[in-house]
Motif scaffolding. Structure first.
Motif, PDB file in Angstrom:
ATOM      1  N   ILE A 285      45.081  46.079  35.771  1.00 47.64           N
ATOM      2  CA  ILE A 285      44.904  44.648  35.473  1.00 47.64           C
ATOM      3  C   ILE A 285      43.565  44.495  34.758  1.00 47.64           C
ATOM      4  O   ILE A 285      42.739  45.402  34.768  1.00 47.64           O
ATOM      5  CB  ILE A 285      44.949  43.782  36.761  1.00 47.64           C
ATOM      6  N   THR A 286      43.359  43.346  34.133  1.00 47.27           N
ATOM      7  CA  THR A 286      42.082  43.149  33.438  1.00 47.27           C
ATOM      8  C   THR A 286      41.034  42.764  34.465  1.00 47.27           C
ATOM      9  O   THR A 286      41.352  42.314  35.573  1.00 47.27           O
ATOM     10  CB  THR A 286      42.184  42.014  32.405  1.00 47.27           C
ATOM     11  N   PHE A 287      39.743  42.880  34.063  1.00 46.36           N
ATOM     12  CA  PHE A 287      38.728  42.526  35.054  1.00 46.36           C
ATOM     13  C   PHE A 287      38.698  41.025  35.296  1.00 46.36           C
ATOM     14  O   PHE A 287      38.316  40.558  36.341  1.00 46.36           O
ATOM     15  CB  PHE A 287      37.397  43.198  34.724  1.00 46.36           C
ATOM     16  N   ILE A 296      51.054  38.784  38.870  1.00 47.04           N
ATOM     17  CA  ILE A 296      51.410  39.906  37.995  1.00 47.04           C
ATOM     18  C   ILE A 296      52.860  40.300  38.254  1.00 47.04           C
ATOM     19  O   ILE A 296      53.462  39.934  39.269  1.00 47.04           O
ATOM     20  CB  ILE A 296      50.498  41.130  38.204  1.00 47.04           C
ATOM     21  N   THR A 297      53.398  41.050  37.294  1.00 45.92           N
ATOM     22  CA  THR A 297      54.770  41.540  37.419  1.00 45.92           C
ATOM     23  C   THR A 297      54.729  43.008  37.836  1.00 45.92           C
ATOM     24  O   THR A 297      54.056  43.815  37.208  1.00 45.92           O
ATOM     25  CB  THR A 297      55.498  41.419  36.070  1.00 45.92           C
ATOM     26  N   VAL A 298      55.425  43.315  38.915  1.00 44.36           N
ATOM     27  CA  VAL A 298      55.432  44.688  39.426  1.00 44.36           C
ATOM     28  C   VAL A 298      56.839  45.274  39.273  1.00 44.36           C
ATOM     29  O   VAL A 298      57.812  44.672  39.727  1.00 44.36           O
ATOM     30  CB  VAL A 298      55.025  44.718  40.917  1.00 44.36           C
ATOM     31  N   PRO A 299      56.952  46.434  38.629  1.00 45.01           N
ATOM     32  CA  PRO A 299      58.268  47.068  38.531  1.00 45.01           C
ATOM     33  C   PRO A 299      58.637  47.712  39.868  1.00 45.01           C
ATOM     34  O   PRO A 299      57.790  48.318  40.521  1.00 45.01           O
ATOM     35  CB  PRO A 299      58.068  48.132  37.457  1.00 45.01           C
ATOM     36  N   THR A 300      59.887  47.538  40.285  1.00 51.21           N
ATOM     37  CA  THR A 300      60.382  48.247  41.480  1.00 51.21           C
ATOM     38  C   THR A 300      61.728  48.854  41.118  1.00 51.21           C
ATOM     39  O   THR A 300      62.280  48.565  40.055  1.00 51.21           O
ATOM     40  CB  THR A 300      60.581  47.309  42.687  1.00 51.21           C
ATOM     41  N   LEU A 301      62.247  49.661  42.027  1.00 54.22           N
ATOM     42  CA  LEU A 301      63.555  50.268  41.777  1.00 54.22           C
ATOM     43  C   LEU A 301      64.650  49.202  41.700  1.00 54.22           C
ATOM     44  O   LEU A 301      65.703  49.421  41.127  1.00 54.22           O
ATOM     45  CB  LEU A 301      63.886  51.276  42.880  1.00 54.22           C
ATOM     46  N   ASP A 302      64.383  48.050  42.307  1.00 59.65           N
ATOM     47  CA  ASP A 302      65.379  46.975  42.275  1.00 59.65           C
ATOM     48  C   ASP A 302      65.099  45.968  41.169  1.00 59.65           C
ATOM     49  O   ASP A 302      65.650  44.870  41.177  1.00 59.65           O
ATOM     50  CB  ASP A 302      65.396  46.231  43.624  1.00 59.65           C
ATOM     51  N   ILE A 341      45.945  49.074  42.556  1.00 59.35           N
ATOM     52  CA  ILE A 341      45.380  48.332  41.431  1.00 59.35           C
ATOM     53  C   ILE A 341      44.295  49.154  40.750  1.00 59.35           C
ATOM     54  O   ILE A 341      43.401  49.688  41.408  1.00 59.35           O
ATOM     55  CB  ILE A 341      44.756  47.008  41.944  1.00 59.35           C
ATOM     56  N   THR A 342      44.393  49.269  39.446  1.00 61.16           N
ATOM     57  CA  THR A 342      43.271  49.814  38.683  1.00 61.16           C
ATOM     58  C   THR A 342      42.774  48.677  37.795  1.00 61.16           C
ATOM     59  O   THR A 342      43.563  47.850  37.338  1.00 61.16           O
ATOM     60  CB  THR A 342      43.680  51.018  37.816  1.00 61.16           C
ATOM     61  N   VAL A 343      41.475  48.602  37.628  1.00 56.03           N
ATOM     62  CA  VAL A 343      40.907  47.519  36.823  1.00 56.03           C
ATOM     63  C   VAL A 343      40.408  48.103  35.518  1.00 56.03           C
ATOM     64  O   VAL A 343      39.648  49.078  35.507  1.00 56.03           O
ATOM     65  CB  VAL A 343      39.753  46.817  37.574  1.00 56.03           C
ATOM     66  N   GLU A 344      40.894  47.554  34.465  1.00 55.48           N
ATOM     67  CA  GLU A 344      40.509  48.086  33.164  1.00 55.48           C
ATOM     68  C   GLU A 344      39.287  47.331  32.631  1.00 55.48           C
ATOM     69  O   GLU A 344      39.301  46.107  32.542  1.00 55.48           O
ATOM     70  CB  GLU A 344      41.676  47.947  32.178  1.00 55.48           C
ATOM     71  N   VAL A 345      38.275  48.091  32.313  1.00 56.86           N
ATOM     72  CA  VAL A 345      37.058  47.498  31.743  1.00 56.86           C
ATOM     73  C   VAL A 345      37.275  47.368  30.233  1.00 56.86           C
ATOM     74  O   VAL A 345      37.676  48.348  29.591  1.00 56.86           O
ATOM     75  CB  VAL A 345      35.845  48.412  32.050  1.00 56.86           C
TER      76      VAL A 345
END
Ligand SMILES: [Zn+2]
Ligand SMILES: [Zn+2]
Length: 385
Positions: A285-287, A296-302, A341-345
């Motif tokens: 995600i952005t900082f 946010i939209t999270v992909p799942t198997l469903d 979550i990873t935060v992109e700088v």
């Protein structure tokens, strides 16, 4: 002889910790002592001989001996007793005792005991065969149907196993009269010896085929590759093997088919990683999103699900989507999905963007960066000590 069984070690007159060599010696001695050909018509000797063989059959086999030591007679298969069908019929069951008799009786027995083969016309189970199947991550997670190529042996579809060309039939072997075995009587220093060998005229089948089936060359069986649809159960994982009962080689003489073992390979997924029945994924995600929170939209198997990121989310924060993991193999229920979550700088900033960030930075203080404050406090303490 079915009344009460004697202890196998006493039958052979050996201690319970006897080694293989001494066991063999004791057996030779006992077998020679009671051999029926040395005591024609002596029922007692015959009984002793069978007992000796039974004892050796068990004690010379590591597995059987261990079972016998642990459980006694009940621990070893009661059906192995070779005495069942009188003397002759029992020979086939003696396995590697042939060499022993060979040396005791100067080779007189040689041929007779060479027959490690069982009755060639007895039903035999077909062999097990293997195949591979490649699955996508989703196919393994949700289950699917897949067609695999299976190399195997089947009954010939032209002659239906008879080995004969259409319209012809096999005839009974004139040498062995269909039994597949021939009995010969030999004179030896110990008297007459009866030996049984596999009939060389029909190679033990008891039948002679004049016009062999062209497809299988008279064998009645063909080796080919078939395509088979496999039900892949949901939850299967890379490296597991599916067993398809009766999917292997056809049995012989009416015996059951072997099994098919399907090795499963699962291709890695670009986003998801699997651990057991849980699914892991990283979402950048952005900082700004991290600081202000966002949906946010999270992909799942469903499929995609919406997820609310709270204000002040930190890099490495993890949340769990319960029940969004993988179906458990052969059990109800699913694993969970863990989202990290990873935060992109931001990079490649323009002058204007940099100026705005500096402006923003000037407005922040210790209150906004608690982690840094606590770290600096610890650092101060460390250097003043
Ligand atoms: Zn055929
Ligand atoms: Zn024959």
């Amino acid at each position: 002889m079915a009344d009460e069984k004697r202890d196998y070690y006493s039958v052979l007159g050996v201690d319970r910790d006897v080694n293989d060599d001494d066991l063999k010696k004791a057996y030779r001695k006992a077998a020679k002592k009671y051999h029926p050909d040395l005591h024609p018509g002596d029922k007692e000797a015959e009984k002793n001989f069978k007992e000796v063989n039974e004892a050796y059959e068990v004690l010379s086999n590591k597995e059987k001996r261990a079972r016998y030591d642990q459980f006694g007679h009940a621990g070893v298969d009661p059906n192995f007793n070779p005495g069942g069908g009188g003397f002759g019929g029992g020979f086939g069951d003696f396995g590697d005792l042939g060499d022993i008799f060979g040396s005791i009786f100067g080779g007189g027995f040689g041929g007779g005991f060479g027959g490690r083969q069982q009755n060639p016309n007895a039903p035999r189970r077909g062999g097990d065969v293997s195949a591979n199947v490649n699955l996508s991550f989703e196919e393994a997670a949700k289950g699917c149907k897949k067609t695999v190529k299976v190399p195997k042996i089947d009954t010939c579809d032209v002659c239906h196993g008879s080995g004969c060309e259409a319209g012809s039939t096999a005839k009974t072997c004139p040498v062995c009269h269909g039994s597949g075995r021939v009995t010969t009587v030999q004179r030896t220093p110990f008297g007459q010896m009866q030996t049984q060998t596999v009939c060389s005229n029909c190679h033990g089948s008891g039948r002679i085929i004049d016009k062999p089936c062209k497809k299988c060359a008279g064998k009645g069986r063909i080796r080919h590759t078939v395509e088979r649809e496999i039900n892949i159960p949901a939850g299967i994982d890379d490296g597991q093997v599916l067993n398809v009962r009766s999917g292997g080689d056809a049995g012989v003489n009416g015996g059951p088919s072997g099994d098919l073992h399907v090795s499963v390979n699962v291709r890695p997924h670009p986003i998801f990683e699997r651990q057991g029945y849980d699914v892991y994924c990283d979402i950048p995600i952005t900082f700004t999103q991290a600081a202000l929170g966002d949906e946010i939209t999270v992909p799942t198997l469903d499929g995609k699900v919406k997820f609310q990121i709270h204000e002040g989310t930190q890099p490495g924060d993890e949340f769990k989507l319960r029940g969004k993991g993988i179906q458990r193999l052969n059990y109800p229920g699913k694993g969970d999905q863990y989202v990290k979550i990873t935060v992109e700088v931001p990079k490649d900033l323009s002058k204007e963007q940099k100026a705005k960030i500096k402006e923003f930075e000037a407005l922040t203080g210790e209150k906004n960066y608690k982690k840094q404050k606590s770290f600096l406090d610890k650092l101060k303490q460390f250097f003043t000590e």
